[in-house]
Write a protein that holds these residues in place. Sequence first.
Motif, PDB file in Angstrom:
ATOM      1  N   ALA A  49       0.781  -1.364   0.066  1.00 25.76           N
ATOM      2  CA  ALA A  49       0.155  -0.115  -0.071  1.00 25.76           C
ATOM      3  C   ALA A  49       0.875   1.304  -0.041  1.00 25.76           C
ATOM      4  N   SER A  50       1.976   1.177   0.541  1.00 30.88           N
ATOM      5  CA  SER A  50       2.943   2.421   0.737  1.00 30.88           C
ATOM      6  C   SER A  50       3.464   2.690  -0.672  1.00 30.88           C
ATOM      7  N   MET A  51       3.609   1.793  -1.633  1.00 28.78           N
ATOM      8  CA  MET A  51       3.999   1.806  -2.953  1.00 28.78           C
ATOM      9  C   MET A  51       3.015   2.279  -4.156  1.00 28.78           C
ATOM     10  N   ARG A  52       1.856   2.619  -3.415  1.00 25.52           N
ATOM     11  CA  ARG A  52       0.708   3.187  -4.436  1.00 25.52           C
ATOM     12  C   ARG A  52       0.423   4.359  -4.048  1.00 25.52           C
ATOM     13  N   PRO A  53      -0.278   5.151  -5.046  1.00 24.66           N
ATOM     14  CA  PRO A  53      -0.801   6.331  -4.647  1.00 24.66           C
ATOM     15  C   PRO A  53      -1.936   6.273  -3.817  1.00 24.66           C
ATOM     16  N   GLY A  54      -2.439   7.387  -3.064  1.00 23.25           N
ATOM     17  CA  GLY A  54      -3.560   7.314  -2.069  1.00 23.25           C
ATOM     18  C   GLY A  54      -4.796   7.283  -2.677  1.00 23.25           C
ATOM     19  N   SER A  55      -4.878   7.871  -4.055  1.00 22.63           N
ATOM     20  CA  SER A  55      -6.412   7.829  -4.670  1.00 22.63           C
ATOM     21  C   SER A  55      -6.592   6.346  -4.926  1.00 22.63           C
ATOM     22  N   ASN A  67       1.559  -6.182  -8.954  1.00 25.46           N
ATOM     23  CA  ASN A  67       2.075  -5.461 -10.207  1.00 25.46           C
ATOM     24  C   ASN A  67       3.187  -4.496 -10.054  1.00 25.46           C
ATOM     25  N   PHE A  68       4.357  -5.078  -9.903  1.00 23.83           N
ATOM     26  CA  PHE A  68       5.437  -4.268  -9.790  1.00 23.83           C
ATOM     27  C   PHE A  68       5.622  -2.810 -10.704  1.00 23.83           C
ATOM     28  N   LYS A  69       4.933  -2.751 -11.882  1.00 23.03           N
ATOM     29  CA  LYS A  69       4.979  -1.871 -12.819  1.00 23.03           C
ATOM     30  C   LYS A  69       4.217  -0.538 -12.295  1.00 23.03           C
ATOM     31  N   GLU A  70       3.186  -0.734 -11.652  1.00 28.90           N
ATOM     32  CA  GLU A  70       2.437   0.293 -10.891  1.00 28.90           C
ATOM     33  C   GLU A  70       3.139   0.782  -9.629  1.00 28.90           C
ATOM     34  N   TRP A  71       3.977   0.085  -9.115  1.00 26.91           N
ATOM     35  CA  TRP A  71       4.770   0.689  -7.834  1.00 26.91           C
ATOM     36  C   TRP A  71       5.446   2.094  -8.110  1.00 26.91           C
ATOM     37  N   MET A  72       5.512   2.968  -7.120  1.00 27.61           N
ATOM     38  CA  MET A  72       6.459   4.052  -7.159  1.00 27.61           C
ATOM     39  C   MET A  72       6.736   4.396  -5.762  1.00 27.61           C
ATOM     40  N   LEU A  73       7.744   5.118  -5.850  1.00 28.57           N
ATOM     41  CA  LEU A  73       8.425   5.654  -4.485  1.00 28.57           C
ATOM     42  C   LEU A  73       8.092   7.040  -4.141  1.00 28.57           C
ATOM     43  N   ASP A  74       6.809   7.793  -4.662  1.00 26.48           N
ATOM     44  CA  ASP A  74       6.733   8.977  -4.407  1.00 26.48           C
ATOM     45  C   ASP A  74       6.201   9.023  -3.055  1.00 26.48           C
ATOM     46  N   ASN A  75       5.613   8.135  -2.431  1.00 27.33           N
ATOM     47  CA  ASN A  75       5.184   8.672  -0.882  1.00 27.33           C
ATOM     48  C   ASN A  75       6.801   8.465  -0.129  1.00 27.33           C
ATOM     49  N   TYR A  76       7.592   7.609  -0.167  1.00 24.88           N
ATOM     50  CA  TYR A  76       8.850   7.791   0.689  1.00 24.88           C
ATOM     51  C   TYR A  76       9.638   9.109   0.234  1.00 24.88           C
ATOM     52  N   LEU A 253      -0.590  13.783  10.183  1.00 22.47           N
ATOM     53  CA  LEU A 253      -1.052  13.656   8.649  1.00 22.47           C
ATOM     54  C   LEU A 253      -2.720  13.501   8.454  1.00 22.47           C
ATOM     55  N   LEU A 254      -3.432  13.065   9.508  1.00 22.38           N
ATOM     56  CA  LEU A 254      -4.746  12.818   9.376  1.00 22.38           C
ATOM     57  C   LEU A 254      -5.416  13.989  10.123  1.00 22.38           C
ATOM     58  N   THR A 255      -5.762  14.831   9.298  1.00 21.37           N
ATOM     59  CA  THR A 255      -6.622  16.231   9.431  1.00 21.37           C
ATOM     60  C   THR A 255      -7.996  15.904   9.040  1.00 21.37           C
ATOM     61  N   PRO A 256      -9.185  16.901   9.505  1.00 20.10           N
ATOM     62  CA  PRO A 256     -10.367  16.984   8.940  1.00 20.10           C
ATOM     63  C   PRO A 256     -10.387  17.760   7.563  1.00 20.10           C
ATOM     64  N   TYR A 257      -9.352  17.979   6.982  1.00 19.69           N
ATOM     65  CA  TYR A 257      -9.038  18.767   5.577  1.00 19.69           C
ATOM     66  C   TYR A 257      -8.526  17.719   4.817  1.00 19.69           C
ATOM     67  N   GLY A 258      -7.974  16.699   5.306  1.00 18.53           N
ATOM     68  CA  GLY A 258      -7.469  15.835   4.111  1.00 18.53           C
ATOM     69  C   GLY A 258      -6.627  14.693   4.874  1.00 18.53           C
ATOM     70  N   ASN A 259      -6.726  13.446   4.472  1.00 14.91           N
ATOM     71  CA  ASN A 259      -5.847  12.429   5.260  1.00 14.91           C
ATOM     72  C   ASN A 259      -5.110  11.605   4.200  1.00 14.91           C
ATOM     73  N   ASN A 260      -3.695  11.932   4.492  1.00 10.65           N
ATOM     74  CA  ASN A 260      -2.776  11.180   3.765  1.00 10.65           C
ATOM     75  C   ASN A 260      -2.278   9.975   4.145  1.00 10.65           C
ATOM     76  N   TYR A 261      -3.194   9.133   3.786  1.00 15.54           N
ATOM     77  CA  TYR A 261      -3.143   7.647   4.095  1.00 15.54           C
ATOM     78  C   TYR A 261      -1.984   7.117   3.740  1.00 15.54           C
ATOM     79  N   ASP A 262      -1.444   7.459   2.370  1.00 10.75           N
ATOM     80  CA  ASP A 262      -0.306   6.714   1.577  1.00 10.75           C
ATOM     81  C   ASP A 262       0.792   7.130   2.331  1.00 10.75           C
ATOM     82  N   VAL A 263       0.933   8.503   2.753  1.00 14.62           N
ATOM     83  CA  VAL A 263       2.255   8.905   3.546  1.00 14.62           C
ATOM     84  C   VAL A 263       2.207   8.223   4.813  1.00 14.62           C
ATOM     85  N   LEU A 264       1.232   8.372   5.561  1.00  8.51           N
ATOM     86  CA  LEU A 264       1.115   7.731   6.726  1.00  8.51           C
ATOM     87  C   LEU A 264       1.620   6.052   6.734  1.00  8.51           C
TER      88      LEU A 264
END
Length: 297
Positions: A49-55, A67-76, A253-264
């Motif tokens: 889950a940490s290698m995938r976008p939050g959306s 599916n390693f092709k869809e993995w990314m390091l943007d969260n890290y 990172l968890l706020t009422p205005y947005g939750n960054n679960y991917d970064v979390l």
Amino acid sequence: MDNTISKIKPNKKNKVGGRTRSVLTVLSTGFFALLSCLVAMPLVIGFTASMRPGSEMMAQGLHLNLNFKEWMLDNYLYLLSGNEDSCKFFNWFKNSFVLTLISVIGTLVLCYFIAYGLSMYNFKLKNVLFFIVIATMMVPFEILMLPLYQEIIKFGLIDTTLGVVLPGLCGASTIFFFKQYMSSLPKELLDAGRIDGATEYGICLRIMLPITKPAFAAMAILTSMGAWNNLLWPMLIYKDAQKFTLPIGLNTLLTPYGNNYDVLIAGSMFSLIPVFIVFILFQKYFVEGMTAGAVKG
């Protein structure tokens, strides 16, 4: 001749017993292998889950996407960027490391001396004091939280590292473990040290302390895990955002205005590294310390 033949013939009971042990070994190995997979499954799912976008994670949920092709390091990369507008991961990591180091050293040293006195000396009210120590283990921290918080306010230790560390220095479970470990050691070591002219402090530090290395290693792992993952008490004491520890920082990172679960999730995976390192370094002593006193003789 008959005796010789009877000796050559295999014992059917031994063969049956050997087969039974082999079957039990296979079954137990398979059971623990399955149990290990079940325990490791949340870690594997969290890492994917940490290698995938939050959306995508919000749309599809947590699953094993290999599916390693869809993995990314943007969260890290975002987590470790260290920009003012992003999460201050390195600052949180440093604060957690310092807090954990102080907690582990202070707790081990203080609990060792308390347990040494309770296990090696006989004095009045010894059993009463030990009963009080054990009784504190039965009280949930949530009940003690408000009185402790009021004491910290009276002492002027709000927003300080000492205010976070001080209430947990005399851990009842750590004292109990040290006492049980040292109670299994022969008391003749104290007499031998006194005969050789060693002082009581010399016996405690130069004779008994090296013997209790396995106990120190076991308690170092457990204490460091508790201090590293502690969220509630530091969140009550710390008011300055610059002093936030890693669990508190990730919680922001968890706020009422947005939750960054991917970064979390990425931060949670990264925070496991120090725990693994500590366990690998002290694994040998940890097993020895946890099994000490199990066999007498």
